[in-house]
Design a protein around this motif. Structure first.
Motif, PDB file in Angstrom:
ATOM      1  N   ARG A  78       0.839  -1.208   0.000  1.00  0.00           N
ATOM      2  CA  ARG A  78       0.000   0.000   0.000  1.00  0.00           C
ATOM      3  C   ARG A  78       0.868   1.249   0.000  1.00  0.00           C
ATOM      4  O   ARG A  78       0.584   2.224  -0.689  1.00  0.00           O
ATOM      5  N   GLU A  79       1.948   1.224   0.788  1.00  0.00           N
ATOM      6  CA  GLU A  79       2.881   2.356   0.816  1.00  0.00           C
ATOM      7  C   GLU A  79       3.490   2.582  -0.565  1.00  0.00           C
ATOM      8  O   GLU A  79       3.625   3.712  -1.013  1.00  0.00           O
ATOM      9  N   VAL A  80       3.872   1.495  -1.215  1.00  0.00           N
ATOM     10  CA  VAL A  80       4.472   1.586  -2.543  1.00  0.00           C
ATOM     11  C   VAL A  80       3.465   2.172  -3.526  1.00  0.00           C
ATOM     12  O   VAL A  80       3.789   3.056  -4.324  1.00  0.00           O
ATOM     13  N   THR A  81       2.225   1.697  -3.462  1.00  0.00           N
ATOM     14  CA  THR A  81       1.173   2.190  -4.348  1.00  0.00           C
ATOM     15  C   THR A  81       0.937   3.680  -4.128  1.00  0.00           C
ATOM     16  O   THR A  81       0.833   4.444  -5.092  1.00  0.00           O
ATOM     17  N   LEU A  82       0.866   4.100  -2.871  1.00  0.00           N
ATOM     18  CA  LEU A  82       0.641   5.521  -2.568  1.00  0.00           C
ATOM     19  C   LEU A  82       1.823   6.381  -3.000  1.00  0.00           C
ATOM     20  O   LEU A  82       1.639   7.499  -3.491  1.00  0.00           O
ATOM     21  N   ARG A  83       3.027   5.852  -2.840  1.00  0.00           N
ATOM     22  CA  ARG A  83       4.217   6.600  -3.251  1.00  0.00           C
ATOM     23  C   ARG A  83       4.247   6.772  -4.770  1.00  0.00           C
ATOM     24  O   ARG A  83       4.529   7.864  -5.281  1.00  0.00           O
ATOM     25  N   LYS A  84       3.931   5.709  -5.507  1.00  0.00           N
ATOM     26  CA  LYS A  84       3.890   5.793  -6.972  1.00  0.00           C
ATOM     27  C   LYS A  84       2.802   6.753  -7.426  1.00  0.00           C
ATOM     28  O   LYS A  84       2.987   7.507  -8.384  1.00  0.00           O
ATOM     29  N   ALA A  85       1.660   6.730  -6.744  1.00  0.00           N
ATOM     30  CA  ALA A  85       0.566   7.639  -7.088  1.00  0.00           C
ATOM     31  C   ALA A  85       0.978   9.088  -6.870  1.00  0.00           C
ATOM     32  O   ALA A  85       0.690   9.957  -7.702  1.00  0.00           O
ATOM     33  N   LYS A  86       1.659   9.347  -5.767  1.00  0.00           N
ATOM     34  CA  LYS A  86       2.109  10.716  -5.474  1.00  0.00           C
ATOM     35  C   LYS A  86       3.058  11.203  -6.570  1.00  0.00           C
ATOM     36  O   LYS A  86       2.956  12.346  -7.030  1.00  0.00           O
ATOM     37  N   ILE A  87       3.955  10.325  -7.010  1.00  0.00           N
ATOM     38  CA  ILE A  87       4.899  10.686  -8.071  1.00  0.00           C
ATOM     39  C   ILE A  87       4.153  10.954  -9.376  1.00  0.00           C
ATOM     40  O   ILE A  87       4.404  11.954 -10.057  1.00  0.00           O
ATOM     41  N   GLY A  88       3.214  10.064  -9.733  1.00  0.00           N
ATOM     42  CA  GLY A  88       2.451  10.224 -10.969  1.00  0.00           C
ATOM     43  C   GLY A  88       1.588  11.472 -10.959  1.00  0.00           C
ATOM     44  O   GLY A  88       1.522  12.213 -11.952  1.00  0.00           O
TER      45      GLY A  88
END
Length: 191
Positions: A78-88
């Motif tokens: 979930r952390e990875v998904t949220l981090r990727k979303a923030k970058i995108g």
């Protein structure tokens, strides 16, 4: 030996990585979400170690969440998904010259969509773009759906469908500003 409840077969396959027991004779799932106390590791293609299976976090609501073990660092998926979303979202927002408030708002819309499983089966770029467009509409910026579509080189109609599904599922009252009015405001700057 354990027997199948449906066909009385003893051909039971136990897969600890998936956490289930399946009868290979009739295909009946005898048990799923089996929690095992052992940890198995496998080597990835790059030589790093990775844990096999699923782990349940302490704040989980019943579902399993994946963890990644790479080079001794544990990261919840979930952390990875949220981090990727923030970058995108930040990348798209920078292209559109949106401020940090808009980035945070779009990221919060993504978190809401993620918590309601609205991101499954959809491309990440479409979800990020839809969250940014919802933000643009709620904040009253002069960005059009086609601006976002052009910035990411994605189909405007697919983006529109994703935007509508997200805004309806999240019960977000998006202001109904006519696209024509936005065009006028946008192009009056150049005159």
């Amino acid at each position: 030996m354990k027997k199948c409840n449906h066909c009385n077969s003893t051909e039971i396959e136990v897969d600890s990585a998936r956490g289930d027991e399946v009868c290979t004779n009739c295909g009946t799932v005898l048990a799923d979400n089996i929690i095992v106390s052992e940890v198995q590791f496998e080597e990835t293609t790059h030589g790093a170690s990775s844990a096999v299976g699923q782990f349940v976090s302490s704040d989980s609501k019943g579902g399993a969440t994946g963890y990644r073990f790479l080079h001794g660092v544990t990261t919840e998926s979930r952390e990875v998904t949220l981090r990727k979303a923030k970058i995108g979202i930040t990348h798209l927002s920078n292209i559109l010259s949106l401020n940090n408030h808009c980035i945070e708002t779009a990221h919060n819309f993504f978190k809401m969509a993620l918590s309601r499983n609205l991101t499954r089966g959809r491309k990440n770029s479409h979800i990020y773009a839809a969250c940014v467009y919802i933000t643009c509409r709620t904040e009253g910026t002069s960005h059009l759906l086609i601006d976002i579509s052009d910035a990411l080189q994605i189909c405007c109609y697919e983006l529109g469908r994703t935007y509508l599904k997200l805004s309806q599922a999240l019960c977000i009252n998006v202001p109904s500003i006519g696209e024509f009015e936005i065009h006028i405001k946008k192009f009056l700057k150049f005159i």
